[in-house]
Design an enzyme around this catalytic site. Structure first.
Site, PDB file in Angstrom:
ATOM      1  N   LYS A   1      -8.097   2.853   0.991  1.00 20.04           N
ATOM      2  CA  LYS A   1      -6.997   3.591   0.354  1.00 20.04           C
ATOM      3  C   LYS A   1      -7.400   3.842  -1.091  1.00 20.04           C
ATOM      4  CE  LYS A   1      -2.259   3.058  -1.454  1.00 20.04           C
ATOM      5  NZ  LYS A   1      -0.969   2.336  -1.410  1.00 20.04           N
TER       6      LYS A   1
ATOM      7  N   LYS B   1       8.830   5.841  -8.331  1.00 17.50           N
ATOM      8  CA  LYS B   1       8.938   4.397  -8.593  1.00 17.50           C
ATOM      9  C   LYS B   1       9.734   4.160  -9.878  1.00 17.50           C
ATOM     10  CE  LYS B   1       4.549   2.754  -6.632  1.00 17.50           C
ATOM     11  NZ  LYS B   1       5.142   1.838  -5.649  1.00 17.50           N
TER      12      LYS B   1
ATOM     13  N   ASP C   1       6.705   7.305  -1.330  1.00 20.89           N
ATOM     14  CA  ASP C   1       6.013   6.166  -1.947  1.00 20.89           C
ATOM     15  C   ASP C   1       5.237   5.350  -0.893  1.00 20.89           C
ATOM     16  OD1 ASP C   1       5.166   4.481  -3.925  1.00 20.89           O
ATOM     17  OD2 ASP C   1       7.057   3.390  -4.109  1.00 20.89           O
TER      18      ASP C   1
ATOM     19  N   GLU D   1       2.718   6.165   0.749  1.00 19.36           N
ATOM     20  CA  GLU D   1       1.698   7.222   0.846  1.00 19.36           C
ATOM     21  C   GLU D   1       0.346   6.697   1.317  1.00 19.36           C
ATOM     22  OE1 GLU D   1       2.267   5.539  -1.825  1.00 19.36           O
ATOM     23  OE2 GLU D   1       0.225   5.001  -2.356  1.00 19.36           O
TER      24      GLU D   1
ATOM     25  N   ARG E   1      -0.448   4.733   3.705  1.00 22.48           N
ATOM     26  CA  ARG E   1      -0.594   4.832   5.166  1.00 22.48           C
ATOM     27  C   ARG E   1      -0.858   6.268   5.610  1.00 22.48           C
ATOM     28  NH1 ARG E   1       5.157   2.051   5.935  1.00 22.48           N
ATOM     29  NH2 ARG E   1       4.477   1.131   3.981  1.00 22.48           N
TER      30      ARG E   1
HETATM   31  N1  BES Z   1       0.955   1.066  -3.857  1.00 22.52           N
HETATM   32  C1  BES Z   1       2.189   0.621  -3.334  1.00 22.52           C
HETATM   33  C2  BES Z   1       2.154  -0.850  -2.924  1.00 22.52           C
HETATM   34  C3  BES Z   1       2.105  -1.863  -4.015  1.00 22.52           C
HETATM   35  C4  BES Z   1       3.266  -2.283  -4.638  1.00 22.52           C
HETATM   36  C5  BES Z   1       0.928  -2.453  -4.338  1.00 22.52           C
HETATM   37  C6  BES Z   1       3.220  -3.253  -5.600  1.00 22.52           C
HETATM   38  C7  BES Z   1       0.879  -3.441  -5.305  1.00 22.52           C
HETATM   39  C8  BES Z   1       2.023  -3.845  -5.938  1.00 22.52           C
HETATM   40  C9  BES Z   1       2.573   1.416  -2.088  1.00 22.52           C
HETATM   41  O1  BES Z   1       2.130   2.705  -2.028  1.00 22.52           O
HETATM   42  C10 BES Z   1       4.055   1.422  -2.021  1.00 22.52           C
HETATM   43  O2  BES Z   1       4.652   1.942  -2.916  1.00 22.52           O
HETATM   44  N2  BES Z   1       4.596   0.857  -0.973  1.00 22.52           N
HETATM   45  C11 BES Z   1       6.006   0.783  -0.814  1.00 22.52           C
HETATM   46  C12 BES Z   1       6.307   1.029   0.636  1.00 22.52           C
HETATM   47  C13 BES Z   1       7.746   1.264   0.933  1.00 22.52           C
HETATM   48  C14 BES Z   1       8.206   2.562   0.312  1.00 22.52           C
HETATM   49  C15 BES Z   1       7.921   1.292   2.411  1.00 22.52           C
HETATM   50  C16 BES Z   1       6.465  -0.618  -1.223  1.00 22.52           C
HETATM   51  O3  BES Z   1       5.729  -1.570  -0.999  1.00 22.52           O
HETATM   52  O4  BES Z   1       7.526  -0.726  -1.798  1.00 22.52           O
HETATM   53 ZN    ZN Z   2       0.370   3.112  -3.102  1.00 23.21          ZN
HETATM   54 ZN    ZN Z   3       3.445   4.092  -2.985  1.00 21.26          ZN
END
Ligand code: BES
Ligand code: ZN
Ligand code: ZN
Length: 501
Positions: free
Chosen positions: A260, A272, A342, A344, A346
């Site tokens: 990724k 975010k 967010d 993204e 996946r």
């Molecule tokens: N890049 C983030 C995941 C992340 C969050 C990594 C905090 C490290 C620290 C990812 O793209 C994301 O935002 N995931 C969301 C998924 C949700 C919207 C289902 C998350 O983890 O909140």
């Molecule tokens: Zn991310």
């Molecule tokens: Zn994200």
């Protein structure tokens, strides 16, 4: 830093003595050629109990007339492992100050070659700082990390050639770790998809056995990489896929690593919150792991075939960005309802994983800073590890243990898959039904995009593992090899898996 192996009794520069807990006087096999005053000074500190040899502790003796010494604690005698030696090496390196000079000699007591090499590895891994954006300060004081250091590892004649070879190997692996860290630490205004691609392309020129191919935005559009395009199209810096092929002329199956590579994750239209958003520059850590592993393999002369696929995009909100509610179709032909922009990682990985099937994989491993939920589950101490093959998952877990990078088994359950295929409008959805088990639902989503062997509709799915490094790619305070910033996690694990697993 230069690290050499030395079989003579000379002590050049500051002496480093790694010692186990409970050492009350200088071990006999370390005494050769030590000036009397230095011996007395060391023995006084040991007998007074001022230095107990506790793991990762160090003490610096700089007042003596005959030279300077750093004592390094290895921990309890009965259980000193290569990991303790590695950590002690890193701890010593971080304790080195200008006053110790630039030359060092390490003298071990009763240590095997693997242990000595691990100590050297710890020093080399810890020999890292990211200073590219700081003006050079001529008056840099004790924290001047850049000083060239010459380290000699003293050993017996019989051990010299094996130790030299091991140190050489670790040096190559450390280069891969440091490359991953450099990529991760680079600020997001300078690290964007095409910059990553350019660096990969330039990097490959130094190796005859590595090729890098860049699938640019236009090509990705033409090829139908709908996941990659959906995430990256809202940015002025367009997405791309970078493919690394090592020893590609070799016939047969090979490991395929998928990363990724979100060079900045704002969340997109599902923006975010502001706090700590700067940390989302690390959201390309999975791709950095792939690139760093390729460097480690190339540096150590790996002769097998390995492929790396990095999915690079910047996730931005914009007039032309993907919306929550959009339905997209990627390489696999499956449709995805985007319920949260967010989620993204996946989406880009869905194309990367499907693409991996073209390279006849022995197995596929993807690396991703995928979910905050994984950090909730495992903190910064372990990577989440999922696989469609229990034996393979165990192999990766063990490779991690062998190099002291913990990857913890997590479940791939049919109920999670059902949650992710339960869209009323599309084949899959990129968001779970509720907030629970978010790291597991993400893994279950990815599984929908792992192709079967030869893309055979009725065939068996390719062996695959997913590593969620959201908690381990940065912020791991207990990682002795790392002062701050990106950790470069799992370059060592995967190098071990591929070369020795
Ligand atoms: N890049 C983030 C995941 C992340 C969050 C990594 C905090 C490290 C620290 C990812 O793209 C994301 O935002 N995931 C969301 C998924 C949700 C919207 C289902 C998350 O983890 O909140
Ligand atoms: Zn991310
Ligand atoms: Zn994200």
């Amino acid at each position: 830093m230069e690290m050499t192996v030395s079989v003579n009794d000379n002590i050049n520069g500051t002496l480093i003595l790694p010692l186990v807990e409970g050492t009350e006087s200088i071990p006999e096999d370390c005494e050769r050629g030590l000036p009397q005053s230095m011996k007395a000074q060391i023995n006084r500190v040991l007998s007074d109990g001022d230095f107990k040899g506790k793991a990762k502790s160090t003490i610096s003796l700089v007042g003596g007339e005959d030279g300077k010494v750093i004592l390094a604690g290895l921990g309890k005698t009965d259980s000193v492992s290569v990991h303790d030696y590695r950590k002690a090496g890193a701890a010593v390196f971080s304790s080195i100050k200008k006053i110790h000079g630039n030359d060092f000699t390490v003298r071990f007591s009763d240590a095997g070659v693997a242990h000595m090499a691990a100590f050297a590895e710890g020093m080399m891994l810890r020999d890292y700082s990211y200073n590219h954006y700081k003006m050079k300060d001529d008056d840099a004081g004790d924290d001047d990390d850049d000083a060239v250091k010459q380290i000699r590892l003293a050993c017996g004649e019989k051990e010299a050639s094996e130790l030299t070879a091991m140190v050489e190997n670790y040096r190559g692996i450390a280069k891969g770790v440091h490359l991953s860290r450099d990529l991760g630490n680079c600020p997001p205004n300078d690290m964007y998809p095409e910059e990553f691609a350019d660096r990969a392309y330039e990097w490959a020129k130094q190796y005859d056995n590595v090729d890098v191919t860049i699938i640019n935005y236009d090509q990705a559009l033409k090829d139908g990489m709908g996941g990659l395009v959906a995430v990256g199209k809202g940015s002025s810096r367009k997405p791309c896929m970078v493919i690394f092929e090592m020893n590609k002329e070799i016939k047969g199956k090979c490991p395929v690593l998928v990363g990724k590579g979100i060079t900045f994750d704002t969340g997109g239209i599902s923006l975010k919150p502001g706090a700590n958003m700067d940390q989302m520059k690390y959201d390309m850590g999975g791709s950095a792991t792939v690139f760093g592993t390729m460097e480690a393999l190339a540096q150590t002369g790996h002769e097998g075939k390995v492929v790396g696929i990095t999915c690079m995009a910047e996730n931005m909100p914009a007039a032309n960005a993907t919306r929550p509610g959009d339905v997209i179709k990627g390489l696999s032909g499956k449709t995805i309802e985007v319920l949260n922009t967010d989620a993204e990682g996946r989406l880009v990985l869905s194309d990367g994983l499907w693409k991996a099937g073209e390279y006849d994989p022995e197995y596929i491993i993807d690396f991703a800073t995928l979910t905050g939920a994984c950090v909730v589950a495992l903190g910064h101490e372990a990577t989440g590890l999922w696989s469609n093959n229990d034996e393979f998952r165990t192999r990766i877990h063990e490779a991690g243990n062998a190099v002291d990078e913990l990857a913890w088994p997590m479940p791939l359950l049919p109920a999670f898959e059902k949650e992710m295929t339960d869209s009323i409008i599309a084949d899959t959805r990129n968001l779970g039904a509720g907030r629970w088990g978010g790291a597991n639902t993400a893994a279950a989503f990815l599984k929908q995009f792992v192709p079967n062997v030869d893309y055979d509709k009725d065939g068996e799915q390719i062996t695959w593992a997913h590593m969620d490094i959201a908690g381990t790619y940065w912020g791991a305070k207990s990682n002795t090899m790392v002062k701050d910033g990106a950790t470069g996690i799992h370059v060592r694990t995967i190098h071990h898996l591929i070369t020795q697993g």
